[in-house]
Design a protein around this motif. Structure first.
Motif, PDB file in Angstrom:
ATOM      1  N   GLU A 186      17.293 -14.613   7.627  1.00 35.78           N
ATOM      2  CA  GLU A 186      16.243 -13.642   7.900  1.00 35.78           C
ATOM      3  C   GLU A 186      16.395 -12.994   9.278  1.00 35.78           C
ATOM      4  O   GLU A 186      16.114 -11.800   9.447  1.00 35.78           O
ATOM      5  CB  GLU A 186      14.869 -14.299   7.776  1.00 35.78           C
ATOM      6  N   ALA A 187      16.820 -13.755  10.265  1.00 36.98           N
ATOM      7  CA  ALA A 187      16.972 -13.199  11.613  1.00 36.98           C
ATOM      8  C   ALA A 187      18.010 -12.081  11.616  1.00 36.98           C
ATOM      9  O   ALA A 187      17.805 -11.023  12.238  1.00 36.98           O
ATOM     10  CB  ALA A 187      17.372 -14.294  12.597  1.00 36.98           C
ATOM     11  N   LEU A 188      19.112 -12.274  10.911  1.00 38.86           N
ATOM     12  CA  LEU A 188      20.143 -11.234  10.843  1.00 38.86           C
ATOM     13  C   LEU A 188      19.629 -10.004  10.107  1.00 38.86           C
ATOM     14  O   LEU A 188      19.938  -8.866  10.498  1.00 38.86           O
ATOM     15  CB  LEU A 188      21.390 -11.791  10.149  1.00 38.86           C
ATOM     16  N   VAL A 189      18.866 -10.228   9.054  1.00 40.00           N
ATOM     17  CA  VAL A 189      18.267  -9.100   8.311  1.00 40.00           C
ATOM     18  C   VAL A 189      17.451  -8.229   9.255  1.00 40.00           C
ATOM     19  O   VAL A 189      17.591  -6.993   9.276  1.00 40.00           O
ATOM     20  CB  VAL A 189      17.382  -9.625   7.164  1.00 40.00           C
ATOM     21  N   ARG A 242       8.181 -10.518  -3.048  1.00 41.47           N
ATOM     22  CA  ARG A 242       9.618 -10.349  -2.836  1.00 41.47           C
ATOM     23  C   ARG A 242      10.002 -10.876  -1.461  1.00 41.47           C
ATOM     24  O   ARG A 242       9.159 -11.217  -0.648  1.00 41.47           O
ATOM     25  CB  ARG A 242      10.010  -8.881  -3.008  1.00 41.47           C
ATOM     26  N   SER A 243      11.300 -10.891  -1.205  1.00 42.47           N
ATOM     27  CA  SER A 243      11.837 -11.540  -0.010  1.00 42.47           C
ATOM     28  C   SER A 243      11.661 -10.676   1.229  1.00 42.47           C
ATOM     29  O   SER A 243      11.351  -9.487   1.157  1.00 42.47           O
ATOM     30  CB  SER A 243      13.321 -11.834  -0.210  1.00 42.47           C
ATOM     31  N   VAL A 244      11.912 -11.282   2.377  1.00 37.36           N
ATOM     32  CA  VAL A 244      11.841 -10.579   3.652  1.00 37.36           C
ATOM     33  C   VAL A 244      12.886  -9.473   3.713  1.00 37.36           C
ATOM     34  O   VAL A 244      12.616  -8.361   4.187  1.00 37.36           O
ATOM     35  CB  VAL A 244      12.038 -11.572   4.818  1.00 37.36           C
ATOM     36  N   LYS A 245      14.090  -9.748   3.235  1.00 37.63           N
ATOM     37  CA  LYS A 245      15.141  -8.726   3.325  1.00 37.63           C
ATOM     38  C   LYS A 245      14.810  -7.516   2.459  1.00 37.63           C
ATOM     39  O   LYS A 245      15.157  -6.384   2.815  1.00 37.63           O
ATOM     40  CB  LYS A 245      16.499  -9.313   2.956  1.00 37.63           C
ATOM     41  N   THR A 246      14.124  -7.720   1.353  1.00 40.56           N
ATOM     42  CA  THR A 246      13.713  -6.582   0.525  1.00 40.56           C
ATOM     43  C   THR A 246      12.716  -5.712   1.268  1.00 40.56           C
ATOM     44  O   THR A 246      12.762  -4.474   1.182  1.00 40.56           O
ATOM     45  CB  THR A 246      13.090  -7.073  -0.797  1.00 40.56           C
ATOM     46  N   TYR A 247      11.823  -6.339   2.014  1.00 41.71           N
ATOM     47  CA  TYR A 247      10.831  -5.594   2.793  1.00 41.71           C
ATOM     48  C   TYR A 247      11.508  -4.657   3.790  1.00 41.71           C
ATOM     49  O   TYR A 247      11.183  -3.466   3.883  1.00 41.71           O
ATOM     50  CB  TYR A 247       9.919  -6.578   3.519  1.00 41.71           C
ATOM     51  N   PHE A 248      12.484  -5.170   4.523  1.00 43.32           N
ATOM     52  CA  PHE A 248      13.151  -4.346   5.525  1.00 43.32           C
ATOM     53  C   PHE A 248      14.074  -3.313   4.882  1.00 43.32           C
ATOM     54  O   PHE A 248      14.245  -2.211   5.414  1.00 43.32           O
ATOM     55  CB  PHE A 248      13.904  -5.232   6.514  1.00 43.32           C
ATOM     56  N   ILE A 259       6.299  -1.658  -1.432  1.00 43.37           N
ATOM     57  CA  ILE A 259       5.765  -2.309  -0.230  1.00 43.37           C
ATOM     58  C   ILE A 259       4.302  -2.703  -0.451  1.00 43.37           C
ATOM     59  O   ILE A 259       3.887  -3.823  -0.138  1.00 43.37           O
ATOM     60  CB  ILE A 259       5.901  -1.374   0.986  1.00 43.37           C
ATOM     61  N   ILE A 260       3.512  -1.762  -1.004  1.00 46.03           N
ATOM     62  CA  ILE A 260       2.098  -2.071  -1.263  1.00 46.03           C
ATOM     63  C   ILE A 260       1.980  -3.158  -2.330  1.00 46.03           C
ATOM     64  O   ILE A 260       1.245  -4.140  -2.181  1.00 46.03           O
ATOM     65  CB  ILE A 260       1.331  -0.816  -1.697  1.00 46.03           C
ATOM     66  N   GLY A 261       2.704  -2.974  -3.436  1.00 41.85           N
ATOM     67  CA  GLY A 261       2.566  -3.885  -4.572  1.00 41.85           C
ATOM     68  C   GLY A 261       3.166  -5.262  -4.367  1.00 41.85           C
ATOM     69  O   GLY A 261       2.762  -6.210  -5.039  1.00 41.85           O
ATOM     70  N   SER A 262       4.111  -5.394  -3.440  1.00 35.45           N
ATOM     71  CA  SER A 262       4.784  -6.681  -3.247  1.00 35.45           C
ATOM     72  C   SER A 262       4.335  -7.424  -1.995  1.00 35.45           C
ATOM     73  O   SER A 262       4.458  -8.651  -1.927  1.00 35.45           O
ATOM     74  CB  SER A 262       6.306  -6.483  -3.181  1.00 35.45           C
ATOM     75  N   TYR A 263       3.838  -6.715  -1.002  1.00 38.64           N
ATOM     76  CA  TYR A 263       3.531  -7.349   0.286  1.00 38.64           C
ATOM     77  C   TYR A 263       2.087  -7.133   0.713  1.00 38.64           C
ATOM     78  O   TYR A 263       1.738  -7.419   1.859  1.00 38.64           O
ATOM     79  CB  TYR A 263       4.483  -6.824   1.367  1.00 38.64           C
ATOM     80  N   GLY A 264       1.254  -6.634  -0.186  1.00 31.26           N
ATOM     81  CA  GLY A 264      -0.142  -6.352   0.147  1.00 31.26           C
ATOM     82  C   GLY A 264      -1.067  -7.510  -0.120  1.00 31.26           C
ATOM     83  O   GLY A 264      -0.652  -8.661  -0.289  1.00 31.26           O
ATOM     84  N   GLY A 265      -2.369  -7.195  -0.171  1.00 31.02           N
ATOM     85  CA  GLY A 265      -3.393  -8.215  -0.335  1.00 31.02           C
ATOM     86  C   GLY A 265      -3.651  -8.588  -1.777  1.00 31.02           C
ATOM     87  O   GLY A 265      -2.839  -8.326  -2.673  1.00 31.02           O
TER      88      GLY A 265
END
Length: 526
Positions: free
Chosen positions: A29-32, A119-125, A161-167
């Motif tokens: 994740e840090a490298l991502v 979804r994963s952190v790398k997908t977010y970025f 982003i909204i659908g995967s990382y929201g509330g």
């Protein structure tokens, strides 16, 4: 250097970065994060180098690129920037690395709410970098079809982003955002396709003799007034939804409440500007007669949005919804300035797009920092934060004061220009819009008093102040807000020539004062 494909490179780099991020192993994740940040900083640096070569006194569109894409349908890969689009691209590339840095520890927490991400952190970025590419593309496109492609492509990363990382209600908010945007986009698609046969008509019938979607060519069309009105409505409704304007605004508060706060910086700070940018660029210049015909109604809706958004903001209990409603009010000011059809008002509207992006971006970032600490966006769950986190409270105060357009901060200049420019032609609209200036002081200062003032609530005792990383995120934006509040002339110098071109196309002049101090509609524009 003038032959270098600056804009294509700026679009391609974030795409390449998104691909690189997607192939990095999930556990690294840090490298991502480092790769995503590095790519976004590189894009910002290259955009700054390009902007340094922009000549405000030169041709309107600069750094142009034009290649055949689909020759059979007259579609070109055509890019170029004028003063307005250049400033919006710079807004985008400045905010993206700050959003990435602001999401450093929050991407795996759904923006601070207690719902695990899908979804994963790398997908977010990767989604953030993809979003950056589409934002640059939509402001750089000078082929109307290419603009439409980027206009719709913006929806994809933001939807995920909204659908995967929201509330908790993220799926509902994401689908609502998508359906509203798709409805407007389909209306615009019909209008875009309609332009092709009109351009293919012989010159004697008002056409160009060749089907094309190039903006500079389509602006020369002599379109039948009735047809122009329908085409104008197809574009305008799509842009009004994107902006958003009342009554087609209801997707924004839900999306704001459910989205991770750092992503909201781009949703409200940049993506929504596509709507007002489209009105200024396409609605006015492609359909000038229809724009003049629709102006009285648009002015009414703009004023309604200004007052409605401000009133609704006062009653909100969720900080993200409150800021979303303030943006509906601010977008009303931008639309008012665009359709007031004076140089002052339109320059103010174009400047407002930039200033609002930084002011609201700062507000959402600070709100996001608070949510991560307290795990809540409810105003009632805070109190006395200034005693335990004075730097955070000070940042919140500056961001809030800029949102209410305090003199000395960037939004004041743009709001003042809009009101003054509108007053010379629509006095009642300018006077009515001032009501929102008073209401802004109510909703911002009351929110600050409830969250930051008073004794420290037990729930906030022990909360940490801004970290070094968070200070690096918020400090550049606050510095820009202060700098542009005292010295907006460099940005106005770049924007004004484009505004004058737009006014000339719509055949509008600034009302000139006569000897009695009144204004005459046939006055010459200085």
């Amino acid at each position: 250097m003038s032959d270098f494909p600056w804009l294509s490179v700026l679009i391609a780099l974030p795409v390449v970065g998104a691909v690189l991020v997607s192939v990095i192993p999930r556990e690294r994740e840090a490298l991502v994060k480092q790769v995503a940040l590095g790519v976004s900083v590189l894009v910002a640096v290259l955009a700054g180098i390009m902007a340094a070569g922009f000549d405000a006194g030169g041709p309107r569109f600069q750094f142009e690129e034009r290649y055949w894409w689909i020759r059979e349908f007259g579609i070109h890969w055509a890019l170029g920037v004028d003063g307005v689009s250049l400033t919006l691209i710079l807004l985008s590339v400045i905010l993206v690395p700050l959003v990435i840095l602001g999401s450093w520890g929050e991407a795996d927490r759904s923006g601070g709410v207690d719902v695990p991400p899908k979804r994963s952190v790398k997908t977010y970025f990767a989604l953030l970098l993809s979003l950056e590419a589409t934002m640059i593309g939509v402001f750089a496109a000078t082929d109307v079809f290419v603009f439409y492609v980027f206009f719709e492509a913006l929806l994809i990363p933001m939807y995920f982003i909204i659908g995967s990382y929201g509330g908790a209600q993220r799926s509902y908010a994401a689908v609502k955002f998508l359906l509203y945007s798709l409805f407007g986009g389909l209306l615009m698609l019909v209008a875009v396709i309609w332009l092709y046969p009109l351009s293919a008509k012989p010159a004697a019938e008002g056409g160009l003799g060749q089907g094309t979607f190039l903006f500079t060519e389509l602006s020369k069309l002599d379109i039948d007034p009735t047809t122009a009105k329908w085409l104008f409505l197809g574009f305008f409704i799509a842009f009004a939804i994107k902006a958003p304007m009342a009554p087609v605004h209801t997707w924004l508060p839900d999306a704001a409440q459910q989205s991770p706060a750092p992503a909201l910086v781009l949703l409200v700070g940049v993506l929504d500007k596509v709507g007002t940018y489209g009105m200024l660029r396409f609605c006015l210049e492609l359909f000038p007669g229809a724009a003049r015909w629709a102006t009285p109604v648009v002015i009414v809706f703009a004023v309604a949005s200004i007052i409605y958004g401000a009133i609704l903001a006062i009653g909100q209990v969720d900080m993200k919804r409150l800021v979303a409603y303030t943006s509906i009010s601010h977008f009303g000011f931008i639309v008012l300035g665009i359709f007031a059809m004076t140089s002052q008002a339109q320059s103010g509207a174009a400047l407002y797009m930039v200033n609002h992006g930084f002011a609201t971006g700062a507000l959402f970032l600070v709100v996001g920092f608070m949510i991560v600490r307290r795990r809540s966006a409810r105003i009632a769950d805070y109190g006395g934060m200034q005693k335990v986190a004075p730097v955070l409270a000070g940042s919140f105060l500056i961001a809030g004061l800029s949102s209410l357009s305090l003199p000395g901060l960037a939004p004041f200049v743009s709001e003042f220009l809009v009101i003054v420019g509108t007053y010379t032609r629509y006095q009642w609209a300018a006077i009515a819009s001032v009501i929102a200036v008073v209401l802004a002081a109510v909703y911002i200062l009351w929110m600050y008093q409830r969250t930051m003032g008073g004794p420290a609530a037990p729930a906030v005792e022990g909360l940490k102040d801004l970290s070094v990383r968070e200070k690096w995120v918020i400090a550049p934006i606050l510095a820009i807000i202060v700098a542009m509040g005292f010295f907006p002339q460099p940005v106005l110098h770049v924007i004004n020539p484009s505004v004058n071109e737009t006014l000339a196309r719509v055949d509008q002049r600034d009302p000139a004062p006569d000897v009695t101090g009144n204004v005459a509609e046939n006055g010459a524009r200085p």
